[in-house]
Design a protein around this motif. Structure first.
Motif, PDB file in Angstrom:
ATOM      1  N   SER A 231      80.091 -12.209 -58.889  1.00  0.00           N
ATOM      2  CA  SER A 231      78.948 -11.764 -58.119  1.00  0.00           C
ATOM      3  C   SER A 231      79.072 -12.541 -56.738  1.00  0.00           C
ATOM      4  O   SER A 231      79.439 -13.580 -56.625  1.00  0.00           O
ATOM      5  N   TYR A 232      79.075 -11.256 -55.829  1.00  0.00           N
ATOM      6  CA  TYR A 232      78.985 -11.724 -54.204  1.00  0.00           C
ATOM      7  C   TYR A 232      77.812 -11.515 -53.737  1.00  0.00           C
ATOM      8  O   TYR A 232      77.399 -10.625 -53.781  1.00  0.00           O
ATOM      9  N   ASP A 233      77.323 -12.619 -52.968  1.00  0.00           N
ATOM     10  CA  ASP A 233      75.956 -12.427 -52.434  1.00  0.00           C
ATOM     11  C   ASP A 233      76.053 -11.510 -51.215  1.00  0.00           C
ATOM     12  O   ASP A 233      76.976 -11.280 -50.725  1.00  0.00           O
ATOM     13  N   LYS A 234      74.798 -11.390 -50.487  1.00  0.00           N
ATOM     14  CA  LYS A 234      74.771 -10.461 -49.410  1.00  0.00           C
ATOM     15  C   LYS A 234      75.532 -11.108 -48.157  1.00  0.00           C
ATOM     16  O   LYS A 234      76.246 -10.495 -47.371  1.00  0.00           O
ATOM     17  N   GLU A 235      75.333 -12.542 -48.402  1.00  0.00           N
ATOM     18  CA  GLU A 235      76.162 -13.312 -47.319  1.00  0.00           C
ATOM     19  C   GLU A 235      77.223 -14.057 -47.821  1.00  0.00           C
ATOM     20  O   GLU A 235      76.876 -14.869 -48.652  1.00  0.00           O
ATOM     21  N   ILE A 236      78.415 -14.047 -47.564  1.00  0.00           N
ATOM     22  CA  ILE A 236      79.562 -15.188 -47.983  1.00  0.00           C
ATOM     23  C   ILE A 236      80.184 -15.781 -46.885  1.00  0.00           C
ATOM     24  O   ILE A 236      80.296 -15.146 -45.935  1.00  0.00           O
TER      25      ILE A 236
ATOM     26  N   ALA B 227      80.645 -17.087 -60.526  1.00  0.00           N
ATOM     27  CA  ALA B 227      81.760 -16.340 -61.405  1.00  0.00           C
ATOM     28  C   ALA B 227      80.784 -16.641 -62.877  1.00  0.00           C
ATOM     29  O   ALA B 227      80.150 -17.779 -63.154  1.00  0.00           O
ATOM     30  N   ASN B 228      80.549 -15.632 -63.652  1.00  0.00           N
ATOM     31  CA  ASN B 228      80.103 -15.716 -64.820  1.00  0.00           C
ATOM     32  C   ASN B 228      80.998 -16.564 -65.791  1.00  0.00           C
ATOM     33  O   ASN B 228      82.139 -16.332 -66.278  1.00  0.00           O
ATOM     34  N   GLU B 229      80.154 -17.573 -66.518  1.00  0.00           N
ATOM     35  CA  GLU B 229      81.076 -18.518 -67.260  1.00  0.00           C
ATOM     36  C   GLU B 229      80.123 -18.750 -68.267  1.00  0.00           C
ATOM     37  O   GLU B 229      79.131 -19.791 -68.332  1.00  0.00           O
ATOM     38  N   LEU B 230      80.447 -18.398 -69.716  1.00  0.00           N
ATOM     39  CA  LEU B 230      79.515 -18.649 -70.785  1.00  0.00           C
ATOM     40  C   LEU B 230      78.023 -18.586 -70.581  1.00  0.00           C
ATOM     41  O   LEU B 230      77.269 -19.400 -70.647  1.00  0.00           O
ATOM     42  N   MET B 231      77.713 -17.332 -69.997  1.00  0.00           N
ATOM     43  CA  MET B 231      76.281 -17.003 -69.588  1.00  0.00           C
ATOM     44  C   MET B 231      75.580 -17.816 -68.346  1.00  0.00           C
ATOM     45  O   MET B 231      74.431 -17.671 -68.212  1.00  0.00           O
ATOM     46  N   LEU B 232      76.469 -18.536 -67.842  1.00  0.00           N
ATOM     47  CA  LEU B 232      75.926 -19.293 -66.546  1.00  0.00           C
ATOM     48  C   LEU B 232      76.794 -18.607 -65.423  1.00  0.00           C
ATOM     49  O   LEU B 232      77.553 -17.981 -65.623  1.00  0.00           O
TER      50      LEU B 232
ATOM     51  N   ASN C 275      74.002  -7.383 -52.715  1.00  0.00           N
ATOM     52  CA  ASN C 275      74.835  -7.978 -53.694  1.00  0.00           C
ATOM     53  C   ASN C 275      75.794  -7.199 -54.555  1.00  0.00           C
ATOM     54  O   ASN C 275      75.273  -6.147 -54.681  1.00  0.00           O
ATOM     55  N   VAL C 276      76.974  -7.594 -54.626  1.00  0.00           N
ATOM     56  CA  VAL C 276      78.038  -7.065 -55.385  1.00  0.00           C
ATOM     57  C   VAL C 276      78.484  -7.800 -56.577  1.00  0.00           C
ATOM     58  O   VAL C 276      78.765  -8.780 -56.566  1.00  0.00           O
ATOM     59  N   GLU C 277      78.546  -7.200 -57.686  1.00  0.00           N
ATOM     60  CA  GLU C 277      79.251  -7.427 -58.996  1.00  0.00           C
ATOM     61  C   GLU C 277      80.519  -6.994 -59.200  1.00  0.00           C
ATOM     62  O   GLU C 277      80.793  -5.543 -59.051  1.00  0.00           O
ATOM     63  N   HIS C 278      81.555  -7.629 -59.296  1.00  0.00           N
ATOM     64  CA  HIS C 278      82.869  -7.013 -59.691  1.00  0.00           C
ATOM     65  C   HIS C 278      83.554  -7.665 -60.725  1.00  0.00           C
ATOM     66  O   HIS C 278      83.532  -8.857 -61.106  1.00  0.00           O
ATOM     67  N   LYS C 279      84.149  -6.816 -61.844  1.00  0.00           N
ATOM     68  CA  LYS C 279      84.877  -7.151 -62.995  1.00  0.00           C
ATOM     69  C   LYS C 279      86.216  -6.934 -62.536  1.00  0.00           C
ATOM     70  O   LYS C 279      86.779  -6.124 -62.140  1.00  0.00           O
ATOM     71  N   PHE C 280      86.935  -8.365 -62.594  1.00  0.00           N
ATOM     72  CA  PHE C 280      88.388  -8.433 -62.718  1.00  0.00           C
ATOM     73  C   PHE C 280      89.082  -8.147 -64.272  1.00  0.00           C
ATOM     74  O   PHE C 280      89.027  -9.001 -64.878  1.00  0.00           O
ATOM     75  N   LYS C 281      89.453  -6.859 -64.147  1.00  0.00           N
ATOM     76  CA  LYS C 281      89.723  -6.210 -65.437  1.00  0.00           C
ATOM     77  C   LYS C 281      90.969  -7.028 -66.261  1.00  0.00           C
ATOM     78  O   LYS C 281      90.722  -7.525 -67.387  1.00  0.00           O
ATOM     79  N   MET C 282      91.929  -7.777 -65.437  1.00  0.00           N
ATOM     80  CA  MET C 282      93.347  -8.038 -66.087  1.00  0.00           C
ATOM     81  C   MET C 282      92.694  -9.558 -66.714  1.00  0.00           C
ATOM     82  O   MET C 282      93.385  -9.900 -67.690  1.00  0.00           O
ATOM     83  N   ILE C 283      91.551 -10.346 -66.219  1.00  0.00           N
ATOM     84  CA  ILE C 283      91.309 -11.412 -66.767  1.00  0.00           C
ATOM     85  C   ILE C 283      89.730 -11.365 -67.397  1.00  0.00           C
ATOM     86  O   ILE C 283      89.180 -12.391 -67.852  1.00  0.00           O
TER      87      ILE C 283
END
Length: 136
Positions: free
Chosen positions: A71-76, A93-98, A58-66
């Protein structure tokens, strides 16, 4: 597995990444939309638009501009069409801790410089397309 029938498959990180980027380009989607790491396989069925990506982890990526953590799972998986990915699975997408799953991504047509993310939870968020450019 029937969805993958007749698909073009590329194995390995370099070849898979090239194919993923060419699919995003072909359908008018931002090139940084899927920040991938350690790609195992990328496949695409031209007849149906079905696409799949397999990564080693799994990969987590922060889009800095926004300031958005995704979070991207092993399979997309998803169905790609002009300016849109629908029935998307494996992206949250992380939204208010969900972490609601993102089910559809659409780039506005005609172009307004905006991209929309819809979740199965009924949440729709709109952001500037440039936040998902390849160098972000």
């Amino acid at each position: 597995m029937a969805e993958k029938e007749g698909g073009i498959v590329k194995n390995g990180h370099e070849e898979g990444l090239k194919m993923a980027i060419s699919i995003l380009e072909e359908f008018g989607l931002p090139l940084g939309l899927l920040p991938l790491a350690d790609v195992v396989e990328v496949g695409f069925v031209k007849a149906t638009g079905y696409m799949w990506i397999v990564q080693n982890k799994n990969v987590e990526h922060k889009f800095k501009m926004i300031s958005k953590l995704v979070s991207y799972d092993k399979e997309i998986t998803g169905y790609v069409e002009k300016k849109r990915i629908k029935k998307l699975k494996g992206v949250k997408a992380n939204e208010l801790m969900l972490w609601p799953p993102v089910s559809q991504i659409t780039v506005d047509e005609p172009p307004t410089g905006k991209i929309q993310f819809k979740s199965l939870a009924g949440i729709t968020k709109t952001f500037p397309v440039e936040a998902f450019a390849a160098d972000q």
